[in-house]
Design a protein around this motif. Sequence first.
Motif, PDB file in Angstrom:
ATOM      1  N   MET A  36       0.668  -1.272  -0.032  1.00  0.00           N
ATOM      2  CA  MET A  36      -0.199   0.010  -0.029  1.00  0.00           C
ATOM      3  C   MET A  36       0.949   1.409  -0.153  1.00  0.00           C
ATOM      4  O   MET A  36       0.737   2.202  -0.877  1.00  0.00           O
ATOM      5  CB  MET A  36      -0.916  -0.190   1.084  1.00  0.00           C
ATOM      6  CG  MET A  36      -1.977  -0.946   1.068  1.00  0.00           C
ATOM      7  SD  MET A  36      -3.053  -1.023  -0.224  1.00  0.00           S
ATOM      8  CE  MET A  36      -3.708   0.534  -0.245  1.00  0.00           C
ATOM      9  N   VAL A  37       1.992   1.189   0.784  1.00  0.00           N
ATOM     10  CA  VAL A  37       2.814   2.445   0.842  1.00  0.00           C
ATOM     11  C   VAL A  37       3.537   2.731  -0.548  1.00  0.00           C
ATOM     12  O   VAL A  37       3.630   3.756  -1.110  1.00  0.00           O
ATOM     13  CB  VAL A  37       3.774   2.233   1.964  1.00  0.00           C
ATOM     14  CG1 VAL A  37       4.849   3.621   1.693  1.00  0.00           C
ATOM     15  CG2 VAL A  37       3.163   2.434   3.296  1.00  0.00           C
ATOM     16  N   SER A  38       3.866   1.404  -1.242  1.00  0.00           N
ATOM     17  CA  SER A  38       4.784   1.649  -2.262  1.00  0.00           C
ATOM     18  C   SER A  38       3.761   2.112  -3.420  1.00  0.00           C
ATOM     19  O   SER A  38       4.272   2.456  -4.588  1.00  0.00           O
ATOM     20  CB  SER A  38       5.540   0.237  -2.608  1.00  0.00           C
ATOM     21  OG  SER A  38       4.462  -0.689  -2.925  1.00  0.00           O
ATOM     22  N   SER A  39       2.382   1.926  -3.364  1.00  0.00           N
ATOM     23  CA  SER A  39       1.613   2.248  -4.228  1.00  0.00           C
ATOM     24  C   SER A  39       1.599   3.808  -4.435  1.00  0.00           C
ATOM     25  O   SER A  39       1.533   4.384  -5.695  1.00  0.00           O
ATOM     26  CB  SER A  39       0.018   2.171  -4.031  1.00  0.00           C
ATOM     27  OG  SER A  39      -0.552   2.950  -3.024  1.00  0.00           O
ATOM     28  N   LEU A  40       1.882   4.540  -3.500  1.00  0.00           N
ATOM     29  CA  LEU A  40       2.059   6.100  -3.722  1.00  0.00           C
ATOM     30  C   LEU A  40       3.491   6.355  -4.373  1.00  0.00           C
ATOM     31  O   LEU A  40       3.237   7.393  -5.095  1.00  0.00           O
ATOM     32  CB  LEU A  40       1.927   6.572  -2.210  1.00  0.00           C
ATOM     33  CG  LEU A  40       0.836   6.570  -1.454  1.00  0.00           C
ATOM     34  CD1 LEU A  40       1.207   7.068   0.012  1.00  0.00           C
ATOM     35  CD2 LEU A  40      -0.144   7.734  -2.013  1.00  0.00           C
ATOM     36  N   MET A  41       4.476   5.504  -4.100  1.00  0.00           N
ATOM     37  CA  MET A  41       5.607   5.920  -4.816  1.00  0.00           C
ATOM     38  C   MET A  41       5.668   5.495  -6.222  1.00  0.00           C
ATOM     39  O   MET A  41       6.049   6.121  -7.027  1.00  0.00           O
ATOM     40  CB  MET A  41       6.633   4.949  -3.984  1.00  0.00           C
ATOM     41  CG  MET A  41       6.888   5.120  -2.607  1.00  0.00           C
ATOM     42  SD  MET A  41       7.648   3.906  -1.517  1.00  0.00           S
ATOM     43  CE  MET A  41       9.283   3.870  -2.435  1.00  0.00           C
ATOM     44  N   GLU A  42       4.836   4.473  -6.469  1.00  0.00           N
ATOM     45  CA  GLU A  42       4.696   3.966  -7.947  1.00  0.00           C
ATOM     46  C   GLU A  42       3.917   4.985  -8.546  1.00  0.00           C
ATOM     47  O   GLU A  42       4.161   5.289 -10.071  1.00  0.00           O
ATOM     48  CB  GLU A  42       4.215   2.685  -8.032  1.00  0.00           C
ATOM     49  CG  GLU A  42       5.096   1.565  -7.555  1.00  0.00           C
ATOM     50  CD  GLU A  42       6.484   1.566  -8.192  1.00  0.00           C
ATOM     51  OE1 GLU A  42       6.415   1.635  -9.462  1.00  0.00           O
ATOM     52  OE2 GLU A  42       7.457   1.432  -7.743  1.00  0.00           O
ATOM     53  N   ILE A  43       2.791   5.627  -7.889  1.00  0.00           N
ATOM     54  CA  ILE A  43       2.083   6.733  -8.580  1.00  0.00           C
ATOM     55  C   ILE A  43       2.825   7.940  -9.126  1.00  0.00           C
ATOM     56  O   ILE A  43       2.730   8.294 -10.223  1.00  0.00           O
ATOM     57  CB  ILE A  43       0.851   7.081  -7.623  1.00  0.00           C
ATOM     58  CG1 ILE A  43      -0.378   6.027  -7.766  1.00  0.00           C
ATOM     59  CG2 ILE A  43       0.036   8.448  -8.086  1.00  0.00           C
ATOM     60  CD1 ILE A  43      -1.303   6.295  -6.704  1.00  0.00           C
ATOM     61  N   CYS A  44       3.678   8.141  -8.275  1.00  0.00           N
ATOM     62  CA  CYS A  44       4.616   9.320  -8.629  1.00  0.00           C
ATOM     63  C   CYS A  44       5.507   9.129  -9.638  1.00  0.00           C
ATOM     64  O   CYS A  44       5.908   9.795 -10.549  1.00  0.00           O
ATOM     65  CB  CYS A  44       5.472   9.763  -7.402  1.00  0.00           C
ATOM     66  SG  CYS A  44       6.514  11.048  -7.480  1.00  0.00           S
ATOM     67  N   LYS A  70       4.489  20.135 -10.093  1.00  0.00           N
ATOM     68  CA  LYS A  70       4.177  20.413  -8.361  1.00  0.00           C
ATOM     69  C   LYS A  70       3.971  19.003  -7.957  1.00  0.00           C
ATOM     70  O   LYS A  70       4.241  18.559  -6.633  1.00  0.00           O
ATOM     71  CB  LYS A  70       3.030  21.211  -8.239  1.00  0.00           C
ATOM     72  CG  LYS A  70       2.627  21.569  -6.624  1.00  0.00           C
ATOM     73  CD  LYS A  70       1.596  22.467  -6.890  1.00  0.00           C
ATOM     74  CE  LYS A  70       1.339  22.857  -5.073  1.00  0.00           C
ATOM     75  NZ  LYS A  70       0.183  23.849  -4.952  1.00  0.00           N
ATOM     76  N   PHE A  71       3.031  18.176  -8.544  1.00  0.00           N
ATOM     77  CA  PHE A  71       2.700  16.875  -7.930  1.00  0.00           C
ATOM     78  C   PHE A  71       3.733  15.741  -7.770  1.00  0.00           C
ATOM     79  O   PHE A  71       4.028  15.424  -6.829  1.00  0.00           O
ATOM     80  CB  PHE A  71       1.635  16.297  -8.946  1.00  0.00           C
ATOM     81  CG  PHE A  71       1.069  14.962  -8.551  1.00  0.00           C
ATOM     82  CD1 PHE A  71       0.311  14.743  -7.164  1.00  0.00           C
ATOM     83  CD2 PHE A  71       1.415  13.755  -9.179  1.00  0.00           C
ATOM     84  CE1 PHE A  71       0.213  13.704  -6.880  1.00  0.00           C
ATOM     85  CE2 PHE A  71       1.035  12.485  -8.740  1.00  0.00           C
ATOM     86  CZ  PHE A  71       0.373  12.377  -7.624  1.00  0.00           C
ATOM     87  N   ILE A  72       4.757  15.633  -8.696  1.00  0.00           N
ATOM     88  CA  ILE A  72       5.805  14.808  -8.571  1.00  0.00           C
ATOM     89  C   ILE A  72       6.829  15.192  -7.913  1.00  0.00           C
ATOM     90  O   ILE A  72       7.659  14.420  -7.299  1.00  0.00           O
ATOM     91  CB  ILE A  72       6.204  14.481 -10.079  1.00  0.00           C
ATOM     92  CG1 ILE A  72       6.875  15.704 -10.609  1.00  0.00           C
ATOM     93  CG2 ILE A  72       5.101  13.862 -10.815  1.00  0.00           C
ATOM     94  CD1 ILE A  72       7.630  15.060 -12.077  1.00  0.00           C
ATOM     95  N   ASN A  73       6.834  16.589  -7.484  1.00  0.00           N
ATOM     96  CA  ASN A  73       7.920  17.278  -6.457  1.00  0.00           C
ATOM     97  C   ASN A  73       7.264  17.227  -5.186  1.00  0.00           C
ATOM     98  O   ASN A  73       7.683  17.768  -4.084  1.00  0.00           O
ATOM     99  CB  ASN A  73       8.248  18.543  -6.855  1.00  0.00           C
ATOM    100  CG  ASN A  73       8.957  18.429  -8.122  1.00  0.00           C
ATOM    101  OD1 ASN A  73       9.713  17.540  -8.509  1.00  0.00           O
ATOM    102  ND2 ASN A  73       9.111  19.531  -9.021  1.00  0.00           N
TER     103      ASN A  73
END
Length: 303
Positions: A36-44, A70-73
């Motif tokens: 679940m945490v890595s899903s955030l990283m993968e979205i970025c 802005k989003f990816i930063n």
Amino acid sequence: MQSIYAMHQNGSENLEKEEKFLFFSIDSIQDLYLTMVSSLMEICKKETEFLHKSSLKHLATPAERNPNKKFINNAVFQILAENNSLSIAIETRKIDTWYLNEDYILLLLNAVKESKYYLDYMSNPKQTFEEDKQLIVDLFTHIIVPNDKLYEHLEDDKLTWIDDIPLVNTLIIKQLKGLKPIEEDNFRVPKVYKDTEDKDFAKDLFRKTVLNEKELAKQFVDKTPNWDSDRIAEIDTIILKMAICELLKFPSIPVKVTLNEYLELAKEYSTPKSSIFINGILDNLVKELEANKTLLKTGRGLI
């Protein structure tokens, strides 16, 4: 509780095999957490790749050549990406769910970019840590967690995750809310067990309940005069046996803690009236054991 129920349903008497699966299920909670945490990283990562590819298009528009990053930063993405505890855990546990199923990340990314949270965030030219953090909390809570396709995928991946999903997501949201802008060890992967004693407790409770089921059942069969033992829901009998096992065979666990834990289990997993039924039996049993001076609690169990 679920492991004992599974043993009953399967007619299994292989204690070691079932115990092994019990600990596999417990360890898998961390895999769910990391997934679940890595899903955030993968979205970025996916959005970063998308922006880069768009900028290289032969007929790229001005917006594509000079995209809003802005989003990816977002500072939270950076904290997660640079966190050693998280990177090591993902590598050690071999979490490759999204590498093998990137279509779910694309699905989540699309849902994120269509959300009001994202649109409002991107329309604001300023970027602060608190705004960054609030966006990720909102996206995780309201867009990622409730996604039906994601839930179905997690359910298909490991059946044992079904009951763990709310627990894991609640923990992640709490961690995200607690992030600070500049602080080492800002985000740490939690341990599955507090210590070796914690793990031993899981093993002991499972074994002592399974190996003493008949003895434990005798403690409550005569306290249900209006109920045929065959009519009592099987989950209820397992909850009663586990609770009585704790009362009699774990002297350091306070009586109130045991009663509260198993009433919560009954409310969550059994029938609406089960908690009242179980509470009545356990309350009478505790009074009887105290009167007979057979309820021996030591140390913190006296609190």
